[in-house]
Design a protein around this motif. Structure first.
Motif, PDB file in Angstrom:
ATOM      1  N   PHE A  89      37.911  39.911  50.535  1.00 47.48           N
ATOM      2  CA  PHE A  89      37.043  39.242  50.612  1.00 47.48           C
ATOM      3  C   PHE A  89      37.571  38.153  51.169  1.00 47.48           C
ATOM      4  O   PHE A  89      38.429  37.262  51.603  1.00 47.48           O
ATOM      5  N   GLN A  90      36.100  36.775  51.626  1.00 50.39           N
ATOM      6  CA  GLN A  90      36.382  36.466  52.877  1.00 50.39           C
ATOM      7  C   GLN A  90      35.617  35.080  52.143  1.00 50.39           C
ATOM      8  O   GLN A  90      35.904  34.229  52.845  1.00 50.39           O
ATOM      9  N   ASP A  91      35.146  34.640  50.705  1.00 50.17           N
ATOM     10  CA  ASP A  91      35.078  32.774  50.840  1.00 50.17           C
ATOM     11  C   ASP A  91      36.194  32.688  49.761  1.00 50.17           C
ATOM     12  O   ASP A  91      35.606  32.812  47.816  1.00 50.17           O
ATOM     13  N   VAL A  92      36.787  33.029  49.636  1.00 48.33           N
ATOM     14  CA  VAL A  92      38.333  32.565  48.549  1.00 48.33           C
ATOM     15  C   VAL A  92      38.916  31.095  48.682  1.00 48.33           C
ATOM     16  O   VAL A  92      39.422  30.336  49.567  1.00 48.33           O
ATOM     17  N   ASP A 123      31.657  39.382  50.149  1.00 46.82           N
ATOM     18  CA  ASP A 123      31.318  37.400  50.390  1.00 46.82           C
ATOM     19  C   ASP A 123      30.631  37.071  49.977  1.00 46.82           C
ATOM     20  O   ASP A 123      30.540  35.765  49.714  1.00 46.82           O
ATOM     21  N   ILE A 124      30.896  37.207  48.233  1.00 46.99           N
ATOM     22  CA  ILE A 124      30.934  36.898  47.158  1.00 46.99           C
ATOM     23  C   ILE A 124      31.979  34.978  46.812  1.00 46.99           C
ATOM     24  O   ILE A 124      32.978  34.971  47.612  1.00 46.99           O
ATOM     25  N   LYS A 125      31.528  33.788  46.363  1.00 45.07           N
ATOM     26  CA  LYS A 125      32.675  32.530  46.444  1.00 45.07           C
ATOM     27  C   LYS A 125      33.244  33.187  44.873  1.00 45.07           C
ATOM     28  O   LYS A 125      33.095  33.491  44.035  1.00 45.07           O
ATOM     29  N   MET A 126      35.266  33.417  45.380  1.00 42.53           N
ATOM     30  CA  MET A 126      36.127  33.945  45.138  1.00 42.53           C
ATOM     31  C   MET A 126      37.280  32.719  44.635  1.00 42.53           C
ATOM     32  O   MET A 126      37.663  31.391  45.426  1.00 42.53           O
ATOM     33  N   TYR A 127      37.333  31.511  43.491  1.00 43.70           N
ATOM     34  CA  TYR A 127      38.001  30.766  42.744  1.00 43.70           C
ATOM     35  C   TYR A 127      39.096  31.624  41.921  1.00 43.70           C
ATOM     36  O   TYR A 127      38.952  31.782  41.355  1.00 43.70           O
ATOM     37  N   VAL A 128      40.531  31.278  42.841  1.00 47.86           N
ATOM     38  CA  VAL A 128      42.179  31.492  42.403  1.00 47.86           C
ATOM     39  C   VAL A 128      42.977  30.430  41.996  1.00 47.86           C
ATOM     40  O   VAL A 128      41.994  29.511  42.004  1.00 47.86           O
ATOM     41  N   ALA A 141      45.125  33.482  46.507  1.00 48.06           N
ATOM     42  CA  ALA A 141      44.132  33.322  46.846  1.00 48.06           C
ATOM     43  C   ALA A 141      44.354  34.459  48.893  1.00 48.06           C
ATOM     44  O   ALA A 141      43.688  34.864  49.314  1.00 48.06           O
ATOM     45  N   LYS A 142      45.928  34.427  49.402  1.00 48.94           N
ATOM     46  CA  LYS A 142      45.777  35.557  50.377  1.00 48.94           C
ATOM     47  C   LYS A 142      46.064  36.887  49.170  1.00 48.94           C
ATOM     48  O   LYS A 142      45.280  37.682  50.393  1.00 48.94           O
ATOM     49  N   GLU A 143      46.398  37.254  48.354  1.00 44.72           N
ATOM     50  CA  GLU A 143      46.249  38.583  47.875  1.00 44.72           C
ATOM     51  C   GLU A 143      44.996  39.168  48.083  1.00 44.72           C
ATOM     52  O   GLU A 143      44.165  40.014  47.965  1.00 44.72           O
ATOM     53  N   VAL A 144      43.900  37.957  47.287  1.00 40.06           N
ATOM     54  CA  VAL A 144      42.049  38.279  46.994  1.00 40.06           C
ATOM     55  C   VAL A 144      42.087  38.194  48.495  1.00 40.06           C
ATOM     56  O   VAL A 144      41.534  39.214  48.859  1.00 40.06           O
ATOM     57  N   ARG A 145      42.331  37.873  49.580  1.00 37.86           N
ATOM     58  CA  ARG A 145      41.387  37.764  51.178  1.00 37.86           C
ATOM     59  C   ARG A 145      42.279  39.090  51.822  1.00 37.86           C
ATOM     60  O   ARG A 145      41.001  39.751  52.646  1.00 37.86           O
ATOM     61  N   ASN A 146      43.401  39.516  51.081  1.00 34.58           N
ATOM     62  CA  ASN A 146      43.551  40.761  51.365  1.00 34.58           C
ATOM     63  C   ASN A 146      43.192  42.462  51.143  1.00 34.58           C
ATOM     64  O   ASN A 146      42.853  42.712  51.893  1.00 34.58           O
ATOM     65  N   GLU A 159      25.858  46.364  37.522  1.00 30.73           N
ATOM     66  CA  GLU A 159      24.249  45.478  38.535  1.00 30.73           C
ATOM     67  C   GLU A 159      24.304  44.271  37.610  1.00 30.73           C
ATOM     68  O   GLU A 159      23.987  43.249  38.472  1.00 30.73           O
ATOM     69  N   GLN A 160      24.181  44.040  36.865  1.00 35.77           N
ATOM     70  CA  GLN A 160      23.437  42.621  35.644  1.00 35.77           C
ATOM     71  C   GLN A 160      25.192  41.728  36.225  1.00 35.77           C
ATOM     72  O   GLN A 160      25.113  41.187  35.782  1.00 35.77           O
ATOM     73  N   ILE A 161      26.567  42.859  35.861  1.00 33.87           N
ATOM     74  CA  ILE A 161      27.747  41.873  35.442  1.00 33.87           C
ATOM     75  C   ILE A 161      27.158  40.661  36.848  1.00 33.87           C
ATOM     76  O   ILE A 161      27.943  39.446  36.514  1.00 33.87           O
ATOM     77  N   ILE A 162      27.197  41.663  37.853  1.00 34.70           N
ATOM     78  CA  ILE A 162      27.981  41.136  39.095  1.00 34.70           C
ATOM     79  C   ILE A 162      27.024  40.496  39.746  1.00 34.70           C
ATOM     80  O   ILE A 162      27.388  40.126  40.530  1.00 34.70           O
ATOM     81  N   ASN A 163      25.551  40.156  39.318  1.00 32.58           N
ATOM     82  CA  ASN A 163      24.957  39.694  39.881  1.00 32.58           C
ATOM     83  C   ASN A 163      24.792  37.724  39.584  1.00 32.58           C
ATOM     84  O   ASN A 163      24.126  37.197  38.849  1.00 32.58           O
ATOM     85  N   VAL A 164      25.836  37.362  40.516  1.00 27.84           N
ATOM     86  CA  VAL A 164      26.512  35.581  39.676  1.00 27.84           C
ATOM     87  C   VAL A 164      26.576  34.987  41.280  1.00 27.84           C
ATOM     88  O   VAL A 164      26.267  35.161  42.026  1.00 27.84           O
ATOM     89  N   ASP A 165      26.413  33.565  41.002  1.00 28.24           N
ATOM     90  CA  ASP A 165      27.054  32.734  42.269  1.00 28.24           C
ATOM     91  C   ASP A 165      28.528  32.575  42.602  1.00 28.24           C
ATOM     92  O   ASP A 165      28.368  32.660  43.882  1.00 28.24           O
ATOM     93  N   ALA A 166      29.609  32.687  41.326  1.00 26.12           N
ATOM     94  CA  ALA A 166      30.573  32.722  42.088  1.00 26.12           C
ATOM     95  C   ALA A 166      31.424  33.304  40.906  1.00 26.12           C
ATOM     96  O   ALA A 166      31.070  33.580  40.241  1.00 26.12           O
ATOM     97  N   VAL A 167      33.094  34.000  41.168  1.00 27.32           N
ATOM     98  CA  VAL A 167      33.606  34.202  40.035  1.00 27.32           C
ATOM     99  C   VAL A 167      35.230  33.172  40.324  1.00 27.32           C
ATOM    100  O   VAL A 167      35.666  32.893  41.368  1.00 27.32           O
ATOM    101  N   ILE A 168      35.439  33.602  39.077  1.00 32.79           N
ATOM    102  CA  ILE A 168      36.226  32.992  39.180  1.00 32.79           C
ATOM    103  C   ILE A 168      37.869  33.505  38.256  1.00 32.79           C
ATOM    104  O   ILE A 168      37.560  34.223  37.921  1.00 32.79           O
ATOM    105  N   LEU A 169      39.129  33.468  39.026  1.00 32.09           N
ATOM    106  CA  LEU A 169      40.038  34.006  38.453  1.00 32.09           C
ATOM    107  C   LEU A 169      40.817  33.880  37.588  1.00 32.09           C
ATOM    108  O   LEU A 169      41.572  32.651  38.666  1.00 32.09           O
ATOM    109  N   THR A 170      41.271  33.384  36.556  1.00 27.57           N
ATOM    110  CA  THR A 170      42.380  32.561  36.151  1.00 27.57           C
ATOM    111  C   THR A 170      43.947  33.279  36.482  1.00 27.57           C
ATOM    112  O   THR A 170      44.663  32.326  36.249  1.00 27.57           O
ATOM    113  N   HIS A 171      43.492  34.648  36.903  1.00 22.79           N
ATOM    114  CA  HIS A 171      44.983  35.214  37.556  1.00 22.79           C
ATOM    115  C   HIS A 171      44.603  36.649  37.511  1.00 22.79           C
ATOM    116  O   HIS A 171      43.566  37.164  37.558  1.00 22.79           O
TER     117      HIS A 171
END
Length: 253
Positions: free
Chosen positions: A103-106, A84-89, A95-100, A55-67
């Motif tokens: 996740f809605q905001d990739v 619905d969290i902001k995801m950067y790939v 991006a397609k894989e994460v949307r599948n 719960e502490q870990i995921i309390n963030v504004d955005a997630v970045i996936l380097t791979h």
């Protein structure tokens, strides 16, 4: 800026009043089998517990996936993170894989991405050495953070030292550098990420930067321990600028 080491490559970056979760591996200790064709086949992954609650870990504004390798975005993270969290790939394929997954905001990272006033620049990386290994491991990236109120931060991701890292240092002149430095190994091919000598090259190439070494002792195929790295740093008189956090430890700059 605050950088908190969670486990493996998972870190939380607080930067210009926003919080970023990078490369979340959130499963409980021992959830997954050892990575095949590597050392310590008797140890299931991850091999250590999380230092704080999910719960502490995921309390963030955005997630970045380097791979999207398991130890950077695992099944637990896929289930636990809000859809619905902001995801950067790093590219449209991922991006397609994460949307599948739901996740809605990739968004695909570019060299001029902006998130709430913070500049995010995708950087190059090579996940090992040699054409065959690079083909096997696939594309990876890092990210640089810039903001007028903060020092420049470069999170290098899963890469070894090579000319591309030198180019990123020359381009961005970061004040703080986070490297994945556990020297994780595939015995047939060698190192997948930075080891002692790679970290020393970063140290020499960025003489004014602080370096934080993560991705250590958390999955079965690690090749460099914190203790061994610290001994090497003392021998080379690097310890004033190189930090090796324990899981749960954080630094403020």
């Amino acid at each position: 800026m605050q950088i908190k080491q969670i486990r493996n490559a998972t870190i939380i970056v607080e930067y210009a009043d926003k919080k970023f979760l990078i490369d979340p591996m959130l499963a409980e200790k021992g959830t997954y089998p050892a990575f095949p064709n590597t050392i310590r086949q008797d140890q299931r992954n991850p091999i250590v517990n999380l230092p704080i609650s999910v719960e502490q870990i995921i309390n963030v504004d955005a997630v970045i996936l380097t791979h999207l390798h398991l130890d950077h975005f695992d099944e637990a993270a896929q289930k636990i993170l809000p859809k619905d969290i902001k995801m950067y790939v790093q590219n449209e394929e991922e991006a397609k894989e994460v949307r599948n997954i739901g996740f809605q905001d990739v968004e695909v990272l570019q060299e001029d991405t902006v998130f709430k006033g913070i500049q995010l620049a995708k950087t190059k990386g090579e996940h090992g050495r040699g054409e065959e290994l690079l083909k096997l491991m696939g594309e990876v990236c890092g990210v640089v953070f810039k903001h007028s109120s903060e020092k420049t931060l470069y999170v290098a991701g899963d890469t070894v030292w090579y000319e591309g890292v030198q180019e990123e240092l020359d381009t961005h002149t970061p004040d703080i550098i986070v490297v994945n430095g556990g020297d994780n190994q595939v015995p047939e091919f060698g190192s997948l990420i930075m080891g002692k000598e790679d970290i020393y090259e970063v140290y020499k190439a960025a003489p004014d930067a602080k370096i934080i070494v993560v991705h250590m002792e958390a999955v079965n195929h690690w090749g460099l321990s914190r203790e061994e790295l610290k001994d090497s740093m003392k021998e080379k008189e690097m310890d004033s600028r190189v930090l090796v956090p324990d899981d749960g430890e954080s630094y403020t700059f």
